[in-house]
Design an enzyme around this catalytic site. Structure first.
Site, PDB file in Angstrom:
ATOM      1  N   ARG A 154      14.221   9.324  47.518  1.00 33.88           N
ATOM      2  CA  ARG A 154      15.540   9.469  47.135  1.00 33.88           C
ATOM      3  C   ARG A 154      15.533   9.773  45.623  1.00 33.88           C
ATOM      4  O   ARG A 154      14.608   9.340  44.853  1.00 33.88           O
ATOM      5  CB  ARG A 154      16.556   8.282  47.317  1.00 33.88           C
ATOM      6  CG  ARG A 154      17.011   7.960  48.766  1.00 33.88           C
ATOM      7  CD  ARG A 154      18.120   7.096  48.848  1.00 33.88           C
ATOM      8  NE  ARG A 154      17.545   5.779  48.662  1.00 33.88           N
ATOM      9  CZ  ARG A 154      17.520   5.128  47.609  1.00 33.88           C
ATOM     10  NH1 ARG A 154      18.244   5.420  46.596  1.00 33.88           N
ATOM     11  NH2 ARG A 154      16.780   4.018  47.374  1.00 33.88           N
TER      12      ARG A 154
ATOM     13  N   SER B  25      16.379  -1.310  48.583  1.00 38.39           N
ATOM     14  CA  SER B  25      15.205  -0.370  49.333  1.00 38.39           C
ATOM     15  C   SER B  25      13.676  -0.954  49.075  1.00 38.39           C
ATOM     16  O   SER B  25      13.419  -1.346  48.125  1.00 38.39           O
ATOM     17  CB  SER B  25      15.276   1.138  48.859  1.00 38.39           C
ATOM     18  OG  SER B  25      16.612   1.589  48.824  1.00 38.39           O
ATOM     19  N   ALA B  26      13.187  -1.100  50.241  1.00 40.05           N
ATOM     20  CA  ALA B  26      11.633  -1.432  50.328  1.00 40.05           C
ATOM     21  C   ALA B  26      11.425  -2.768  50.042  1.00 40.05           C
ATOM     22  O   ALA B  26      10.490  -3.482  49.230  1.00 40.05           O
ATOM     23  CB  ALA B  26      10.699  -0.398  49.467  1.00 40.05           C
ATOM     24  N   CYS B  27      12.568  -3.735  50.230  1.00 40.43           N
ATOM     25  CA  CYS B  27      12.407  -5.308  49.769  1.00 40.43           C
ATOM     26  C   CYS B  27      12.494  -6.144  51.074  1.00 40.43           C
ATOM     27  O   CYS B  27      12.916  -7.126  50.994  1.00 40.43           O
ATOM     28  CB  CYS B  27      13.414  -5.420  48.891  1.00 40.43           C
ATOM     29  SG  CYS B  27      13.280  -4.773  47.299  1.00 40.43           S
TER      30      CYS B  27
ATOM     31  N   LYS C  29      22.424   7.464  54.036  1.00 43.12           N
ATOM     32  CA  LYS C  29      22.955   6.940  52.834  1.00 43.12           C
ATOM     33  C   LYS C  29      24.264   7.660  52.252  1.00 43.12           C
ATOM     34  O   LYS C  29      25.379   6.918  51.923  1.00 43.12           O
ATOM     35  CB  LYS C  29      21.767   6.987  51.642  1.00 43.12           C
ATOM     36  CG  LYS C  29      20.660   5.867  51.861  1.00 43.12           C
ATOM     37  CD  LYS C  29      20.981   4.668  52.390  1.00 43.12           C
ATOM     38  CE  LYS C  29      20.288   3.322  52.340  1.00 43.12           C
ATOM     39  NZ  LYS C  29      18.859   3.299  52.750  1.00 43.12           N
TER      40      LYS C  29
ATOM     41  N   ASP D  27       7.655 -15.926  58.801  1.00 45.56           N
ATOM     42  CA  ASP D  27       7.584 -17.406  58.324  1.00 45.56           C
ATOM     43  C   ASP D  27       8.922 -17.575  57.522  1.00 45.56           C
ATOM     44  O   ASP D  27       9.364 -18.334  57.408  1.00 45.56           O
ATOM     45  CB  ASP D  27       6.412 -17.877  57.350  1.00 45.56           C
ATOM     46  CG  ASP D  27       5.471 -18.375  58.137  1.00 45.56           C
ATOM     47  OD1 ASP D  27       5.557 -18.695  59.060  1.00 45.56           O
ATOM     48  OD2 ASP D  27       4.271 -17.651  57.765  1.00 45.56           O
TER      49      ASP D  27
ATOM     50  N   ASP E  48      19.246  -1.340  58.476  1.00 47.84           N
ATOM     51  CA  ASP E  48      19.504  -0.655  57.144  1.00 47.84           C
ATOM     52  C   ASP E  48      20.946  -0.815  56.515  1.00 47.84           C
ATOM     53  O   ASP E  48      21.257  -0.825  55.586  1.00 47.84           O
ATOM     54  CB  ASP E  48      18.974   0.520  57.055  1.00 47.84           C
ATOM     55  CG  ASP E  48      18.639   1.026  55.549  1.00 47.84           C
ATOM     56  OD1 ASP E  48      18.079   0.514  54.631  1.00 47.84           O
ATOM     57  OD2 ASP E  48      19.241   2.412  55.393  1.00 47.84           O
TER      58      ASP E  48
ATOM     59  N   HIS F 107      24.623  -2.055  52.634  1.00 45.86           N
ATOM     60  CA  HIS F 107      23.158  -1.852  52.826  1.00 45.86           C
ATOM     61  C   HIS F 107      22.536  -3.285  53.312  1.00 45.86           C
ATOM     62  O   HIS F 107      21.779  -3.851  52.820  1.00 45.86           O
ATOM     63  CB  HIS F 107      22.601  -1.408  51.529  1.00 45.86           C
ATOM     64  CG  HIS F 107      21.297  -0.902  51.395  1.00 45.86           C
ATOM     65  ND1 HIS F 107      20.566  -0.876  50.374  1.00 45.86           N
ATOM     66  CD2 HIS F 107      20.462  -0.416  52.451  1.00 45.86           C
ATOM     67  CE1 HIS F 107      19.304  -0.315  50.647  1.00 45.86           C
ATOM     68  NE2 HIS F 107      19.299  -0.012  52.018  1.00 45.86           N
TER      69      HIS F 107
ATOM     70  N   TYR G 271      13.593  15.606  51.982  1.00 48.77           N
ATOM     71  CA  TYR G 271      13.238  14.399  52.098  1.00 48.77           C
ATOM     72  C   TYR G 271      14.158  13.294  52.578  1.00 48.77           C
ATOM     73  O   TYR G 271      15.326  13.176  52.045  1.00 48.77           O
ATOM     74  CB  TYR G 271      12.568  13.815  51.066  1.00 48.77           C
ATOM     75  CG  TYR G 271      11.887  12.593  51.238  1.00 48.77           C
ATOM     76  CD1 TYR G 271      10.884  12.029  51.820  1.00 48.77           C
ATOM     77  CD2 TYR G 271      12.747  11.244  50.901  1.00 48.77           C
ATOM     78  CE1 TYR G 271      10.337  10.943  52.242  1.00 48.77           C
ATOM     79  CE2 TYR G 271      12.445  10.091  51.463  1.00 48.77           C
ATOM     80  CZ  TYR G 271      11.278   9.833  51.913  1.00 48.77           C
ATOM     81  OH  TYR G 271      11.084   8.403  52.552  1.00 48.77           O
TER      82      TYR G 271
ATOM     83  N   ARG H  61       7.138   7.017  55.613  1.00 43.14           N
ATOM     84  CA  ARG H  61       7.935   6.523  56.550  1.00 43.14           C
ATOM     85  C   ARG H  61       7.827   6.767  58.148  1.00 43.14           C
ATOM     86  O   ARG H  61       7.212   7.823  58.288  1.00 43.14           O
ATOM     87  CB  ARG H  61       9.391   6.947  56.178  1.00 43.14           C
ATOM     88  CG  ARG H  61       9.889   6.485  54.855  1.00 43.14           C
ATOM     89  CD  ARG H  61      11.059   5.801  54.746  1.00 43.14           C
ATOM     90  NE  ARG H  61      11.228   5.022  53.357  1.00 43.14           N
ATOM     91  CZ  ARG H  61      12.220   4.115  53.054  1.00 43.14           C
ATOM     92  NH1 ARG H  61      12.736   3.372  54.217  1.00 43.14           N
ATOM     93  NH2 ARG H  61      12.154   3.523  52.061  1.00 43.14           N
TER      94      ARG H  61
HETATM   95  P1  GTP Z   1      14.228   0.521  53.007  1.00 43.28           P
HETATM   96  O1  GTP Z   1      13.998   1.098  54.493  1.00 43.28           O
HETATM   97  O2  GTP Z   1      13.731   1.228  51.861  1.00 43.28           O
HETATM   98  O3  GTP Z   1      15.645   0.035  52.930  1.00 43.28           O
HETATM   99  O4  GTP Z   1      13.383  -0.918  52.854  1.00 43.28           O
HETATM  100  P2  GTP Z   1      13.556  -2.169  53.937  1.00 43.28           P
HETATM  101  O5  GTP Z   1      14.383  -3.131  52.909  1.00 43.28           O
HETATM  102  O6  GTP Z   1      13.831  -2.064  55.200  1.00 43.28           O
HETATM  103  O7  GTP Z   1      12.038  -2.900  53.579  1.00 43.28           O
HETATM  104  P3  GTP Z   1      10.874  -3.145  54.540  1.00 43.28           P
HETATM  105  O8  GTP Z   1      11.104  -4.158  55.638  1.00 43.28           O
HETATM  106  O9  GTP Z   1      10.414  -1.787  54.964  1.00 43.28           O
HETATM  107  O10 GTP Z   1       9.635  -3.759  53.576  1.00 43.28           O
HETATM  108  C1  GTP Z   1       9.163  -3.040  52.154  1.00 43.28           C
HETATM  109  C2  GTP Z   1       7.966  -3.649  51.862  1.00 43.28           C
HETATM  110  O11 GTP Z   1       7.966  -5.004  51.657  1.00 43.28           O
HETATM  111  C3  GTP Z   1       6.601  -3.339  52.756  1.00 43.28           C
HETATM  112  O12 GTP Z   1       5.532  -3.035  52.450  1.00 43.28           O
HETATM  113  C4  GTP Z   1       6.629  -4.859  53.399  1.00 43.28           C
HETATM  114  O13 GTP Z   1       5.263  -5.011  53.837  1.00 43.28           O
HETATM  115  C5  GTP Z   1       7.023  -5.777  52.275  1.00 43.28           C
HETATM  116  N1  GTP Z   1       7.456  -7.022  52.775  1.00 43.28           N
HETATM  117  C6  GTP Z   1       8.635  -7.121  53.705  1.00 43.28           C
HETATM  118  N2  GTP Z   1       8.948  -8.651  53.859  1.00 43.28           N
HETATM  119  C7  GTP Z   1       8.158  -9.106  53.054  1.00 43.28           C
HETATM  120  C8  GTP Z   1       7.969 -10.688  52.860  1.00 43.28           C
HETATM  121  O14 GTP Z   1       8.634 -11.448  53.450  1.00 43.28           O
HETATM  122  N3  GTP Z   1       6.958 -10.720  52.042  1.00 43.28           N
HETATM  123  C9  GTP Z   1       6.240 -10.083  51.234  1.00 43.28           C
HETATM  124  N4  GTP Z   1       5.464 -10.449  50.233  1.00 43.28           N
HETATM  125  N5  GTP Z   1       6.604  -8.611  51.410  1.00 43.28           N
HETATM  126  C10 GTP Z   1       7.521  -8.149  52.381  1.00 43.28           C
HETATM  127  C1  SPV Z   2      16.295   3.555  51.312  1.00 42.04           C
HETATM  128  O1  SPV Z   2      15.768   4.160  50.186  1.00 42.04           O
HETATM  129  O2  SPV Z   2      17.149   2.348  51.164  1.00 42.04           O
HETATM  130  C2  SPV Z   2      15.950   3.864  52.739  1.00 42.04           C
HETATM  131  C3  SPV Z   2      15.260   5.119  52.700  1.00 42.04           C
HETATM  132  O3  SPV Z   2      16.456   3.146  53.583  1.00 42.04           O
HETATM  133  S1  SPV Z   2      16.374   6.502  52.468  1.00 42.04           S
HETATM  134  O4  SPV Z   2      17.006   6.956  53.781  1.00 42.04           O
HETATM  135  O5  SPV Z   2      15.394   7.462  52.044  1.00 42.04           O
HETATM  136  O6  SPV Z   2      17.407   6.214  51.459  1.00 42.04           O
HETATM  137 MN    MN Z   3      17.439   1.254  52.992  1.00 44.01          MN
END
Ligand code: GTP
Ligand code: SPV
Ligand code: MN
Length: 594
Positions: free
Chosen positions: A69, A248-250, A206, A503, A277, A226, A197, A377
């Site tokens: 994004r 995102s990605a957390c 989004k 966990d 999401d 979100h 993308y 993804r």
């Molecule tokens: P978006 O799709 O972007 O909204 O991301 P998301 O919030 O769904 O994140 P996702 O669950 O895909 O996790 C993103 C990254 O964080 C990955 O590389 C995971 O391996 C890592 N991750 C997820 N949960 C944990 C956790 O509990 N501990 C750690 N250390 N890493 C984590």
């Molecule tokens: C995010 O970035 O929070 C996502 C991926 O879920 S995207 O659809 O590219 O926004």
């Molecule tokens: Mn997201």
């Protein structure tokens, strides 16, 4: 496919501008999807993967300058700048339409315009909202078919109503300098140009389900967030639902699909995924909050997904899946990404489409040396998920017992804490902060304030958004309790202290026990934290009560630093930050200084 005048005249108007060779309606049939997949394979837009190992799965690579994004090129085009607020980029709608019209002009020449009627939410349910996306990309069509409910029945449900979100996407030249993701909440319109993308172009996600929907939610008295939604079933078969907002990605997809640790599994606990999401949330007749997942699939982060971290996600990708920007293993025509296993393919093509030598991988320079892009993804069908909730297609959604906020913080935020009430919980959401990730273009690992994980997704003024949260609280007689978690605290060497993933259920158990009034807590300046011995660590290697104690510490000095940062952030958000939140901030500061 329809006589709906509003739909037809809009399509005509757009077609006149972009000038396609032909117009094709997406009807939702398997035959049409098959034909489109075949066509995309014939042009190289998709590559079919090994049909034995990955039936009906495809690989797609986007342009190397188009992999996430683009928040700096995302605009909220309300008539006044004030209504978009200070956190959003703003453009005058008239100026924006004119500017983008030039970029769209003749951009479909020689191409097909695909018309995608889609529903966010179960078609025809009270929650559902309809959109129509016009695109020149088969990749977008095939992703939308997985991510949303698409086809004839949607346009039938719309009838002759003009109440739909108009989305126009053009790949154009994929020119970064002229890339725009623009939202016109007052016109129910989204215009996206020069990207192909994910979140930039799958307009139901989004753009609609968060930016436009948050605007509609404020107007109509509901919430678009979100958030993942999961159901936690106890051995008696009772299911409690939790939603959680992480940036995102957390970790949303991971938490939504978690597999309980052995001790809980043996006892008969189960976790069910409703969404990973986005949540649309309303007050039910019973005075509780009810949530639905408006999506129909998962657009999940590939790197880090493996058998141990997220078995369910991995299984979900084994058929009918589209992989974007992952590594291609040529020996068996499968896909690979960092963190899948310890066997990087020897004969491989990286996300850029180049021959890849895994020995050159450098953790410090992932984008240039990894096989898969850090934001690569999978697009997978929710119904392929082994732990999909039986309530996934529920018309009324699921009732929320708890709401969780969380960020990626190496320091400061404890493993978990509980807010004192809805107003304080709203404050806790508003002060969320997280290290930036590869999900958006720009620097990675920089701490920034990301209220409710919605910083990039609120379709109006952030202060008004906070006020909407407070106003909603007054309308919920039986509000869920609000918590904050942080799975990402690190030790002095930078290693994560908490094992995370499955966990995390141990923390959810404490949260649900608090909601049921079954466990005490310790009051601190920031809210309630668990007694260290109340987090169940049975069966955890290397984690002691002292580890938990460490994870729960609240360092006054770093929190006071945060307070100053929050003040600056509130100031940046501007005049519309509600007074109640300043009151909460004053209480926090006073508590810390006591
Ligand atoms: P978006 O799709 O972007 O909204 O991301 P998301 O919030 O769904 O994140 P996702 O669950 O895909 O996790 C993103 C990254 O964080 C990955 O590389 C995971 O391996 C890592 N991750 C997820 N949960 C944990 C956790 O509990 N501990 C750690 N250390 N890493 C984590
Ligand atoms: C995010 O970035 O929070 C996502 C991926 O879920 S995207 O659809 O590219 O926004
Ligand atoms: Mn997201």
């Amino acid at each position: 496919m329809t006589n709906n005048k509003a739909v037809l005249s809009w399509i005509n108007e757009m077609a006149e501008m972009v000038n396609p060779d032909k117009i094709v309606w997406i009807d939702g049939s398997e035959e049409q999807a098959d034909a489109l997949r075949a066509e995309a394979c014939s042009t190289g837009e998709l590559e079919a993967l090994n049909p034995e190992l990955y039936p009906n799965c495809y690989l797609h690579r986007t342009a190397v300058n188009d992999v996430a994004r683009v928040e700096h090129r995302t605009f909220i085009c309300t008539r006044t700048k004030e209504d978009a607020g200070t956190i959003n980029n703003w453009m005058d709608p008239k100026e924006c339409y004119e500017k983008l019209s030039k970029l769209y002009k003749n951009s479909y020449k020689g191409k097909t315009m695909y018309v995608i009627p889609y529903s966010m939410g179960v078609v025809g349910s009270d929650f559902a909202k309809i959109g129509v996306e016009l695109t020149d990309s088969i990749y977008v069509v095939l992703n939308m078919i997985i991510m949303t409910r698409v086809g004839k029945n949607v346009i039938e449900a719309l009838g002759d109503s003009a109440d739909f979100v108009k989305g126009l996407h053009a790949t154009a030249d994929c020119d970064e300098e002229n890339r725009y993701i623009c939202h016109f909440p007052e016109d129910n319109t989204i215009w996206s140009v020069n990207s192909a993308y994910g979140g930039n172009v799958l307009l139901g996600k989004k753009c609609f389900a968060l930016r436009i929907a948050s605007y509609l939610g404020r107007k109509e008295g509901w919430m678009a967030e979100h958030m993942l939604i999961l159901g936690l079933e106890n051995p008696q078969g009772e299911i409690k639902y939790i939603s959680a907002a992480f940036p995102s990605a957390c970790g949303k997809t991971n938490l939504a699909m978690l597999i309980p640790p052995e001790i809980y599994k043996k006892a008969g606990y189960k976790v069910w995924t409703v969404g990973d999401d986005i949540a649309w949330i309303r007050v039910g007749e019973d005075g509780r909050l009810w949530a639905v997942n408006p999506e129909n699939g998962f657009f999940g982060v590939a790197p880090g997904t493996n058998e141990h971290s997220n078995y369910n996600a991995l299984m979900t990708t084994k058929k009918n899946c589209i992989f974007t920007n992952v590594c291609h293993d040529l020996d068996n025509n499968t896909v690979w990404w960092e963190g899948l296993d310890n066997n990087p393919p020897k004969n491989a093509i990286n996300w850029k489409g180049e021959k890849w030598d895994y020995t050159t991988y450098d953790k410090a320079d992932k984008v240039n040396t990894s096989g898969a892009h850090p934001n690569s993804r999978f697009t997978a069908m929710a119904t392929n998920c082994p732990c999909i909730s039986s309530e996934f297609n529920s018309l009324k959604g699921v009732p929320l017992t708890a709401i969780i906020f969380g960020g990626r913080r190496a320091k400061t935020a404890p493993l978990v804490y509980e807010s004192r009430n809805w107003q304080h919980g709203t404050f806790v959401g508003s002060i969320m902060a997280s290290e930036t990730t590869a999900a958006a273009a720009g620097a990675v690992g920089v701490v920034r304030r990301d209220p409710m994980a919605m910083r990039p997704f609120v379709g109006y003024d952030m202060g008004d958004y906070f006020a909407h949260w407070l106003a909603m609280g007054k309308k919920i007689p039986h509000a869920p309790k609000i918590f904050h978690v942080n799975w990402f605290r690190t030790d002095d060497e930078g290693h994560f202290i908490w094992p995370g993933f499955g966990d995390n259920m141990r923390v959810l158990m404490w949260i649900l026990a608090r909601c049921a009034g079954e466990v005490d807590a310790v009051e601190t300046p920031i809210g309630f934290v668990p007694k260290a011995e109340d987090i169940n660590i049975e069966g955890l290697d290397g984690v002691t009560v002292d580890t938990i104690r460490e994870l729960l510490t609240i360092d006054t000095a770093s929190w006071l630093e945060d307070v100053e940062n929050i003040k600056a952030f509130y100031k940046q958000v501007g005049d519309r930050v509600p007074a109640e939140l300043y009151d909460e901030l004053a209480v926090l500061e006073a508590n810390l200084k006591k």
